[in-house]
Design a protein around this motif. Structure first.
Motif, short mmCIF file in Angstrom:
data_model
loop_
_atom_site.label_atom_id
_atom_site.label_comp_id
_atom_site.label_asym_id
_atom_site.label_seq_id
_atom_site.Cartn_x
_atom_site.Cartn_y
_atom_site.Cartn_z
N VAL A 43 0.84 -1.24 0.00
CA VAL A 43 0.05 0.00 0.07
C VAL A 43 0.79 1.29 -0.01
O VAL A 43 0.53 2.28 -0.73
CB VAL A 43 -0.96 0.16 1.22
N ALA A 44 1.93 1.15 0.73
CA ALA A 44 2.72 2.53 0.78
C ALA A 44 3.49 2.67 -0.12
O ALA A 44 3.57 3.97 -0.67
CB ALA A 44 3.74 2.44 1.98
N ASP A 45 3.93 1.58 -1.15
CA ASP A 45 4.76 1.70 -2.47
C ASP A 45 3.81 2.05 -3.46
O ASP A 45 4.29 3.06 -4.30
CB ASP A 45 5.30 0.44 -2.57
N ALA A 46 2.41 1.84 -3.39
CA ALA A 46 1.57 2.12 -4.60
C ALA A 46 1.28 3.58 -4.44
O ALA A 46 1.08 4.44 -5.40
CB ALA A 46 0.34 1.10 -4.27
N MET A 47 1.10 4.02 -3.12
CA MET A 47 0.52 5.43 -2.79
C MET A 47 1.84 6.37 -3.30
O MET A 47 1.63 7.41 -4.00
CB MET A 47 0.25 5.67 -1.25
N ARG A 48 2.92 5.93 -3.14
CA ARG A 48 4.09 6.77 -3.38
C ARG A 48 4.64 6.86 -4.90
O ARG A 48 4.98 7.55 -5.26
CB ARG A 48 5.37 6.40 -2.40
N ALA A 49 4.06 5.41 -5.50
CA ALA A 49 4.34 5.43 -6.90
C ALA A 49 3.54 6.28 -7.65
O ALA A 49 3.52 6.71 -8.92
CB ALA A 49 4.59 4.04 -7.41
N HIS A 50 2.27 6.62 -7.23
CA HIS A 50 1.12 7.33 -8.09
C HIS A 50 0.46 8.49 -7.02
O HIS A 50 -0.77 8.29 -6.85
CB HIS A 50 0.11 6.33 -8.31
N PRO A 51 1.51 9.40 -6.66
CA PRO A 51 0.72 10.37 -5.75
C PRO A 51 -0.36 11.33 -6.21
O PRO A 51 -1.24 11.53 -5.32
CB PRO A 51 2.07 11.11 -5.47
#
Length: 324
Positions: free
Chosen positions: A223-231
């Protein structure tokens, strides 16, 4: 440090003011919780121990629950939109519709309120084309579409997915308690119609830290990686959370209604903020200032100007100043 917890949030201390021509014309009170990378409290302002409704700031934790329940998003963009409070831009609608289509569902399965896009340009385009309010345009439709897809994956009833006793919401509550490290103090109904769980700012900061510190391969890290990859999917083009995550490598940012804001970064810990009057304009400036002065966030030289613009935003000729 924060006083002993109460059954209800007691309000905080002065945390920001708006200056116009050197004159303080408005003030904001609030509370702040700061934890280190292990989730241990290191600083607080106001009442960081009593429960508040996190509102949409808890969406990343709910996304963790959905992954644990067996939802398999097609890509990281779908996972990002499940954690989003989006503004109905075409990039947002594309992901919401893809999640629904993957589950064999349509817009009519969503139970969030119909709305027009929050993004002004997207709203004008919809109106100019003769379009009307849709549930998919609503800011929480990413979360709702993912909830529906999770129900389909498990054979759960999709008509009652918002109910407190639905298996999905029971799981969501248990994951909130696990990641915050404390029991839910109260359960209410969020603005989009699903349950919202009251926990302390300290607990919310701890949960945020656990997302960014989680090992690769875990639902939290995904979840953290997805959010940071697609701000820009998490909020919108040029929006506060998107700008913060684009400026500072590794930063996770998520706002919630009524002046709630969460920030976390690996190795630096996390911050949770509640502005007492519910004003979102003060939540990011206070959260960023707290993270850089009371917490462990180090801003790279290349990001300092962008971060300072977020900490001291222009207020139509005035200037917000944090008081931490």
């Amino acid at each position: 440090m924060s006083p002993e917890p109460s059954a209800v949030y007691r309000g905080g201390d002065p945390v920001a003011e708006v200056l116009r021509s050197g004159f303080a014309e408005s003030f904001h009170r609030g509370s702040v919780a700061v934890v280190d990378s292990t989730g241990a409290p290191v600083a607080s302002v106001g009442d960081a121990a009593s429960p508040v409704f996190p509102r949409s700031a808890v969406k990343p934790v709910l996304a963790v629950a959905m992954l644990r329940a067996g939802w398999k998003p097609a890509n990281s963009a779908q996972l990002a939109i499940s954690s989003a409070s989006h503004h109905g831009e075409p990039i947002h609608l594309e992901q919401v519709e893809a999640i629904l289509a993957g589950a064999g569902l349509g817009d009519d399965a969503l139970q969030c309120p119909p709305d027009l896009p929050g993004d002004p340009a997207s709203r004008r385009a919809v109106i100019a084309a003769g379009g009307e309010a849709r549930r998919a345009y609503m800011t929480c439709s990413g979360k709702h579409s993912a909830m529906l897809a999770t129900c389909v994956a498990n054979g759960w009833d999709t008509a009652t997915y918002r109910e407190f006793d639905h298996p999905l919401q029971k799981l969501a509550a248990s994951v909130v308690e696990e990641l915050t490290g404390e029991p839910i103090a109260a359960t209410g109904v969020d603005g989009c119609g699903v349950p919202v769980f009251a926990v302390s700012l300290t607990g919310l900061a701890r949960a945020s830290s656990r997302l960014v510190e989680a090992a690769e391969g875990t639902e939290e890290r995904a979840v953290a990686d997805a959010m940071r990859a697609h701000p820009r999917l998490v909020e919108g083009t040029g929006r506060t959370d998107a700008r913060a995550m684009e400026a500072v490598p590794g930063l996770l940012a998520k706002f919630g209604a009524e002046g709630v804001h969460l920030l976390a970064a690996p190795g630096a810990g996390a911050v949770a903020v509640k502005i007492d009057d519910g004003a979102g304009r003060a939540s990011m400036p206070v959260a960023l200032r707290a993270f850089t002065t009371l917490g462990g966030l180090t801003v790279p030289e290349s990001a300092k100007r962008a971060v300072e613009d977020l900490i001291r935003p222009d207020m139509w000729g005035g200037r917000l100043r944090t008081l931490l």
